[in-house]
Design an enzyme around this catalytic site. Structure first.
Site, short mmCIF file in Angstrom:
data_model
loop_
_atom_site.label_atom_id
_atom_site.label_comp_id
_atom_site.label_asym_id
_atom_site.label_seq_id
_atom_site.Cartn_x
_atom_site.Cartn_y
_atom_site.Cartn_z
N TYR A 1 -2.62 3.23 -2.57
CA TYR A 1 -1.60 2.27 -3.00
C TYR A 1 -1.05 2.65 -4.37
O TYR A 1 0.17 2.66 -4.59
CB TYR A 1 -2.20 0.86 -3.03
CG TYR A 1 -1.26 -0.20 -3.52
CD1 TYR A 1 -0.15 -0.59 -2.77
CD2 TYR A 1 -1.47 -0.84 -4.74
CE1 TYR A 1 0.72 -1.57 -3.22
CE2 TYR A 1 -0.61 -1.83 -5.20
CZ TYR A 1 0.49 -2.19 -4.44
OH TYR A 1 1.34 -3.16 -4.89
N ASN B 1 11.46 -11.12 4.83
CA ASN B 1 11.04 -12.34 5.51
C ASN B 1 9.95 -13.11 4.76
O ASN B 1 9.67 -14.26 5.09
CB ASN B 1 10.54 -12.02 6.92
CG ASN B 1 9.38 -11.06 6.92
OD1 ASN B 1 9.60 -9.85 6.84
ND2 ASN B 1 8.14 -11.55 6.99
N GLY C 1 10.41 -10.36 -1.35
CA GLY C 1 11.64 -10.08 -0.63
C GLY C 1 12.36 -11.34 -0.20
O GLY C 1 13.60 -11.42 -0.28
#
Length: 312
Positions: free
Chosen positions: A179, A26, A30
């Site tokens: 991360y 969204n 991506g």
């Protein structure tokens, strides 16, 4: 969309008749990946946690590309039941899956949080969720005959000095370290998947987008955010350019599996996409085996490769 030089979307083969699933579709990389695939005829399954935001993103793409073949699916990578249900929905349709983009992720979550299944949120989302999704979708990928799995990592994959020693951040939680570990795991997973899939027609490639300001950076510390804002005109590339490595990894005919694709400009921060060096130890078979076995144990997902495979 164009890199600073070299490969551009004009060189991407048409994707009519092919089906792709993109996680985190969204927004950010991506969204741009989904948008580019729709333009060249692919059917794109747009996965994400918020169906209303996915629907808005699909509407925007259709406004630009009338007739775009888009489907919206709820998929929360921090919830293994959601991952299982989303994959089951795809498998129930009985169609091959040609492209899987393991793209979604979280970054620099300020305090240690956990997924619905009790894993540290960053590692659980960025690696374990995608490991489970890929495993569940393996029958559809193998039935495509020449599918590709693109797992989106980051430059940070080269940072973790301790490798995968504390993937669940149980000893000490540091947001950027968590991360980096998760992104290193993305590349190790790709390497091990490429080894295990040899001879099946399935190709696994890792990619990183370089330096780009997307929604994933919303949790970074304020000081780092301020520095990013100052450096943005000089180091950052637009989100559509940041999607080029993923699209190159998914469609370039010269890739055979196990490559790491990123921007080829200075420091790999920006520039045209192409193969870049792997993080240290990412291609170590022992590191790959340990991560794979840990991931199977934590997720309960077993990859069912055929016992008899055609020649590679």
């Amino acid at each position: 969309m164009r890199g600073t030089a070299g490969w551009t979307l004009a060189e991407m083969p048409g994707q009519t008749g092919r089906t792709a699933l993109v996680t985190g579709a969204n927004s950010g990389v991506g969204y741009e990946t989904s948008r580019a695939l729709a333009r060249v005829g692919a059917t794109v399954i747009m996965g994400g946690r918020d169906e209303s935001r996915l629907a808005e993103a699909a509407t925007a793409i259709r406004a630009e590309t009338p007739g775009a073949r888009l489907e919206v699916r709820r998929l929360d990578l921090a919830d293994l039941d959601s991952v299982r249900a989303a994959a089951a929905g795809v498998l129930a349709e009985g169609r091959p899956l040609d492209l899987l983009f393991n793209n979604a992720g979280v970054m620099a979550v300020p305090q240690r949080r956990t997924t619905r299944d009790g894993f540290e949120l960053t590692f659980g989302t960025n690696h374990l969720g995608h490991f489970a999704l890929t495993g569940h979708l393996l029958p559809a990928l193998l039935s495509a005959g020449a599918a590709r799995v693109v797992t989106v990592s980051a430059i940070a994959s080269r940072w973790p000095a301790g490798g995968l020693a504390d993937v669940n951040s149980e000893q000490a939680y540091r947001p950027m370290q968590a991360y980096a570990v998760s992104k290193f795991a993305n590349v190790v997973f790709t390497q091990e998947l490429a080894r295990r899939a040899a001879g099946t027609g399935l190709v696994a490639v890792a990619a990183h987008p370089g330096v780009s300001q997307t929604n994933i950076t919303r949790e970074v510390p304020r000081v780092l955010a301020a520095v990013n804002q100052l450096l943005r005109p000089f180091l950052f590339q637009s989100t559509d350019r940041a999607a080029l490595p993923s699209l190159y990894a998914a469609t370039h005919p010269d890739l055979g599996g196990g490559e790491f694709v990123g921007p080829t400009g200075l420091g790999e921060g920006r520039g045209a996409p192409g193969p870049v060096r792997l993080p240290r130890q990412a291609d170590d078979p022992e590191v790959g085996r340990r991560l794979w076995e840990l991931s199977e144990r934590l997720t309960g997902v077993d990859y069912a490769f055929p016992s008899t495979r055609p020649a590679a």
